[in-house]
Design a protein around this motif. Structure first.
Motif, PDB file in Angstrom:
ATOM      1  N   VAL A   1       0.841  -1.197   0.000  1.00 25.71           N
ATOM      2  CA  VAL A   1       0.000   0.000   0.000  1.00 25.71           C
ATOM      3  C   VAL A   1       0.878   1.250   0.000  1.00 25.71           C
ATOM      4  O   VAL A   1       0.615   2.208  -0.734  1.00 25.71           O
ATOM      5  CB  VAL A   1      -0.974  -0.008   1.201  1.00 25.71           C
ATOM      6  CG1 VAL A   1      -1.630   1.353   1.374  1.00 25.71           C
ATOM      7  CG2 VAL A   1      -2.022  -1.092   1.017  1.00 25.71           C
ATOM      8  N   SER A   2       1.929   1.233   0.780  1.00 26.80           N
ATOM      9  CA  SER A   2       2.849   2.365   0.821  1.00 26.80           C
ATOM     10  C   SER A   2       3.426   2.647  -0.571  1.00 26.80           C
ATOM     11  O   SER A   2       3.510   3.804  -1.001  1.00 26.80           O
ATOM     12  CB  SER A   2       3.966   2.086   1.819  1.00 26.80           C
ATOM     13  OG  SER A   2       4.860   3.169   1.879  1.00 26.80           O
ATOM     14  N   GLU A   3       3.809   1.602  -1.273  1.00 28.60           N
ATOM     15  CA  GLU A   3       4.359   1.756  -2.621  1.00 28.60           C
ATOM     16  C   GLU A   3       3.301   2.298  -3.588  1.00 28.60           C
ATOM     17  O   GLU A   3       3.591   3.162  -4.416  1.00 28.60           O
ATOM     18  CB  GLU A   3       4.900   0.408  -3.121  1.00 28.60           C
ATOM     19  CG  GLU A   3       5.439   0.423  -4.536  1.00 28.60           C
ATOM     20  CD  GLU A   3       6.615   1.364  -4.736  1.00 28.60           C
ATOM     21  OE1 GLU A   3       6.831   1.780  -5.901  1.00 28.60           O
ATOM     22  OE2 GLU A   3       7.307   1.715  -3.754  1.00 28.60           O
ATOM     23  N   ARG A   4       2.089   1.804  -3.483  1.00 29.13           N
ATOM     24  CA  ARG A   4       1.018   2.298  -4.361  1.00 29.13           C
ATOM     25  C   ARG A   4       0.770   3.785  -4.114  1.00 29.13           C
ATOM     26  O   ARG A   4       0.599   4.562  -5.051  1.00 29.13           O
ATOM     27  CB  ARG A   4      -0.274   1.509  -4.130  1.00 29.13           C
ATOM     28  CG  ARG A   4      -0.299   0.192  -4.876  1.00 29.13           C
ATOM     29  CD  ARG A   4      -1.618  -0.534  -4.575  1.00 29.13           C
ATOM     30  NE  ARG A   4      -1.706  -1.739  -5.344  1.00 29.13           N
ATOM     31  CZ  ARG A   4      -2.327  -1.835  -6.521  1.00 29.13           C
ATOM     32  NH1 ARG A   4      -2.912  -0.780  -7.059  1.00 29.13           N
ATOM     33  NH2 ARG A   4      -2.356  -2.982  -7.166  1.00 29.13           N
ATOM     34  N   LEU A   5       0.740   4.176  -2.832  1.00 30.06           N
ATOM     35  CA  LEU A   5       0.508   5.588  -2.506  1.00 30.06           C
ATOM     36  C   LEU A   5       1.645   6.452  -3.041  1.00 30.06           C
ATOM     37  O   LEU A   5       1.411   7.544  -3.572  1.00 30.06           O
ATOM     38  CB  LEU A   5       0.349   5.769  -0.992  1.00 30.06           C
ATOM     39  CG  LEU A   5      -0.890   5.126  -0.378  1.00 30.06           C
ATOM     40  CD1 LEU A   5      -0.898   5.323   1.129  1.00 30.06           C
ATOM     41  CD2 LEU A   5      -2.167   5.666  -1.004  1.00 30.06           C
ATOM     42  N   ARG A   6       2.881   5.959  -2.925  1.00 27.38           N
ATOM     43  CA  ARG A   6       4.033   6.701  -3.432  1.00 27.38           C
ATOM     44  C   ARG A   6       3.897   6.907  -4.938  1.00 27.38           C
ATOM     45  O   ARG A   6       4.115   8.009  -5.454  1.00 27.38           O
ATOM     46  CB  ARG A   6       5.330   5.964  -3.106  1.00 27.38           C
ATOM     47  CG  ARG A   6       6.595   6.744  -3.519  1.00 27.38           C
ATOM     48  CD  ARG A   6       7.862   5.922  -3.386  1.00 27.38           C
ATOM     49  NE  ARG A   6       7.862   4.727  -4.210  1.00 27.38           N
ATOM     50  CZ  ARG A   6       8.028   4.718  -5.545  1.00 27.38           C
ATOM     51  NH1 ARG A   6       8.182   5.844  -6.194  1.00 27.38           N
ATOM     52  NH2 ARG A   6       8.023   3.572  -6.218  1.00 27.38           N
ATOM     53  N   ARG A   7       3.495   5.854  -5.664  1.00 24.47           N
ATOM     54  CA  ARG A   7       3.337   5.960  -7.112  1.00 24.47           C
ATOM     55  C   ARG A   7       2.200   6.921  -7.484  1.00 24.47           C
ATOM     56  O   ARG A   7       2.311   7.686  -8.443  1.00 24.47           O
ATOM     57  CB  ARG A   7       3.099   4.590  -7.743  1.00 24.47           C
ATOM     58  CG  ARG A   7       4.385   3.772  -7.868  1.00 24.47           C
ATOM     59  CD  ARG A   7       4.143   2.524  -8.674  1.00 24.47           C
ATOM     60  NE  ARG A   7       3.064   1.771  -8.047  1.00 24.47           N
ATOM     61  CZ  ARG A   7       2.972   0.456  -8.016  1.00 24.47           C
ATOM     62  NH1 ARG A   7       3.852  -0.294  -8.630  1.00 24.47           N
ATOM     63  NH2 ARG A   7       1.977  -0.144  -7.407  1.00 24.47           N
TER      64      ARG A   7
END
Length: 145
Positions: free
Chosen positions: A35-41
Motif C-alpha cells: 500500500v505504501s508503494e502504491r501511494l508513493r506511485r
C-alpha cells in the motif's frame, strides 16, 4: 490508469486522509509495504496532490460564504488575478470563459466583511455576488471508474 485497488485507496483516503497505513492495507487486502508503494506511485503521478485536513470554517468564525463572479475592467486582468491570489478569504477561485473571468468562493465573518473585501477590488473589476445558503454537495471525487 487506476486499477480497483487504487480506486479503493483513493476512496478511503478521501473519507479519512489520516487513516493508518495498516488499516488501509487491511481494507484493500494488501500488505502495508504494498500500500505504501502504491501511494508513493499515486503521488509521483500527481494523482494524489496532498493529504489534508477538512476544517469547518464556521468553527473558525466564518459563518457566511459567498460566490463572487469577477469581471476585470479593461487592461486589469493580471492586476485583478494577483489581487485575488492575495486575498486570504478567497479559498477557491476558477478562471473561466464567458462574461466573467473569475469565480471565487469567499469565507466571511459577516456582510460587512464582504463589503470590505469587495471595496478593495471595486476600482479594478465589476463583481456580482451570491450568498451561499447551503452546500448540498461538498467537494468530492469525480467517478474513479
Amino acid at each position: 490508469m487506476l486499477d480497483e485497488t487504487d480506486r479503493a485507496l483513493l476512496t478511503l483516503l478521501t473519507a479519512n486522509a489520516r487513516m493508518p497505513l495498516k488499516e488501509l492495507a487491511g481494507r484493500v487486502g494488501l500488505s502495508s509495504p504494498s500500500v505504501s508503494e502504491r501511494l508513493r506511485r499515486l503521488e509521483e503521478r500527481g494523482v494524489i496532490r496532498a493529504f489534508t485536513a477538512d476544517i469547518d470554517p464556521a468553527r473558525l468564525g466564518y459563518t457566511l460564504q459567498a460566490i463572487v463572479r469577477i469581471r476585470p475592467l479593461p487592461g486589469r486582468l493580471h492586476l485583478v488575478q494577483k489581487l485575488i491570489e492575495e486575498i486570504p478569504e478567497i479559498t477557491e477561485c476558477d478562471k473561466v470563459t464567458g462574461d466573467d473571468c473569475f469565480i471565487a468562493r469567499l469565507m466571511l465573518r459577516d456582510i460587512s466583511h464582504l463589503d470590505r473585501i469587495l471595496d478593495g477590488i471595486a476600482d479594478k473589476a465589476e463583481t456580482s455576488t451570491s450568498i451561499v445558503k447551503a452546500q448540498p454537495v461538498l467537494r468530492r471525487l469525480p467517478p474513479l471508474g
